[in-house]
Motif scaffolding. Structure first.
Motif: not given
Length: 413
Positions: A110-119
């Motif tokens: 979940s954390l990886h998904y969140y960080v990978s969708h930061l812009q």
């Protein structure tokens, strides 16, 4: 029978080709190098987001399943004999390492998904979570545009109408002055004016569709005020606030699955669980959703004022506009506390704009705009406001004056 959305869209008037789209005053400031906030930052590449339809389906299903699971667990646990409860607790204790490993893996993914969708937000450089590409959300907003056109039907004013031409004139002036911003060219800009004098509103969809109601045109006393309003609404579109709001709402809902399931699992009955569910969700709205919405509105205020300043609009009119809006709310339905609203208080917005005016005047100077007139619309409106309040106080005093009783002897004769 209503005509189709596409036909109505043609009546609404698309700022169609590149020549028509950028028609307007000559751009006098190509890029303000001294102000890094005028440029747009680009985000690093990231994994492809989930299709919007997945998020749309997950949101209601996740909340519904959390409630069902919690209620089912509560009923199962109550029906479970005490000896089997002890066996269940022993099983949990015995497999606690596996539970911790699985929970850690889920949290890590979940954390990886969140960080990978930061812009990075254009202009302001703020970091945010966005689950959609601009193309995906533009497609969603285009569908919303078609629905709105169908909804308003015959109230859409045709191209060539005086109100329509006024909005197009102001919109083109903003677009031409800010054509150096890359995101401006990514939108399919169009103007729709709806004949509704009772609705003081204007907004711009994420795909660039500009909606203005005639009530807003009557409320704005000049092109400068309308330019500041449209600058704010265009800023929402350029900054991608629609996709950000949508993504954040879905993310919060997914994060609330476990707390909601726990509410329905461990509270004694459905009535208490339903109240706790409502109270919990209301608290999240007050402490998370509304403050974030106010932050986006403030960001759109700041960026929209810069768009208007580059278009050589008198940005002082934005302050006068919000002072007028505050007075209108006060006289009509009262003022709600800011913490209960998705928007900053009108007076707070006016004060914030006044603090930015000196900096915005320097932006106008860099764009070689004509000097601002000596008359200050803020002072003029304050004088009008004082006169109105004095008249209101005088009317109240007159109403409070007791009536003189007629002379009894004179009336009896």
């Amino acid at each position: 029978m209503l005509c189709s959305a596409r036909a109505l869209a043609r009546r609404a008037g698309v700022l169609g080709s590149s020549q028509a789209r950028w028609a307007g005053p000559t751009q006098r400031c190509a890029r303000l190098q001294a102000r890094p906030c005028q440029g747009f930052s680009t985000s690093s590449s990231r994994p492809a987001p989930l299709p919007p339809v997945v998020w749309l389906v997950l949101r209601p299903i996740s909340k519904f399943m959390a409630v069902l699971f919690g209620r089912a667990y509560r009923k199962w646990w109550r029906a479970l004999p005490h000896d089997k409860r002890a066996v269940f607790k022993e099983s949990v204790q015995r497999n606690r390492k596996r539970i911790i490993v699985v929970s850690t893996a889920v949290a890590g993914l979940s954390l990886h998904y969140y960080v990978s969708h930061l812009q990075t937000t254009p202009v302001t450089g703020r970091t945010r979570f966005v689950a959609f590409t601009p193309e995906q959300f533009d497609k969603i907003s285009q569908e919303g545009f078609d629905q709105m056109i169908e909804e308003h039907g015959a109230s859409v004013l045709p191209a060539g109408h005086e109100a329509y031409d006024a909005v197009v004139r102001v919109a083109n002036r903003l677009l031409a002055a800010n054509a150096d911003l890359d995101e401006v060219h990514d939108k399919d800009w169009s103007v729709t004016v709806v004949d509704d004098e009772d609705l003081v509103n204007a907004y711009v969809l994420p795909c660039g569709k500009i909606f203005v109601f005639t009530g807003m045109l009557e409320f704005c006393t000049s092109d400068d005020q309308l330019g500041c309003v449209l600058g704010h609404e265009m800023a929402h579109s350029l900054l991608g606030h629609g996709g950000e709001r949508f993504s954040r709402a879905h993310l919060i809902d997914l994060m609330l699955i476990l707390p909601l399931a726990a509410i329905w699992a461990f509270l004694p009955n459905d009535g208490i669980s339903a109240f706790a569910h409502w109270f919990f969700r209301t608290t999240v709205g007050l402490l998370a959703d509304m403050p974030h919405s106010r932050e986006l509105e403030t960001e759109a205020d700041e960026v929209g004022l810069r768009l208007a300043a580059k278009g050589c609009f008198d940005v002082r009119e934005a302050s006068a506009f919000w002072a007028k809006m505050a007075l209108r709310r006060e006289m009509e339905d009262g003022v709600s506390p800011e913490w209960l609203s998705t928007h900053p208080a009108d007076e707070a917005r006016r004060e914030s704009i006044d603090r930015q005016v000196p900096d915005l005047q320097r932006t106008r100077d860099l764009c070689q705009c004509a000097p601002l007139p000596d008359r200050d619309p803020r002072a003029e409106f304050e004088q009008f406001r004082q006169r109105l309040l004095e008249e209101k106080a005088a009317a109240r005093a007159l109403m409070a004056t007791p009536l003189t009783k007629p002379d009894a002897a004179r009336s009896g004769g």
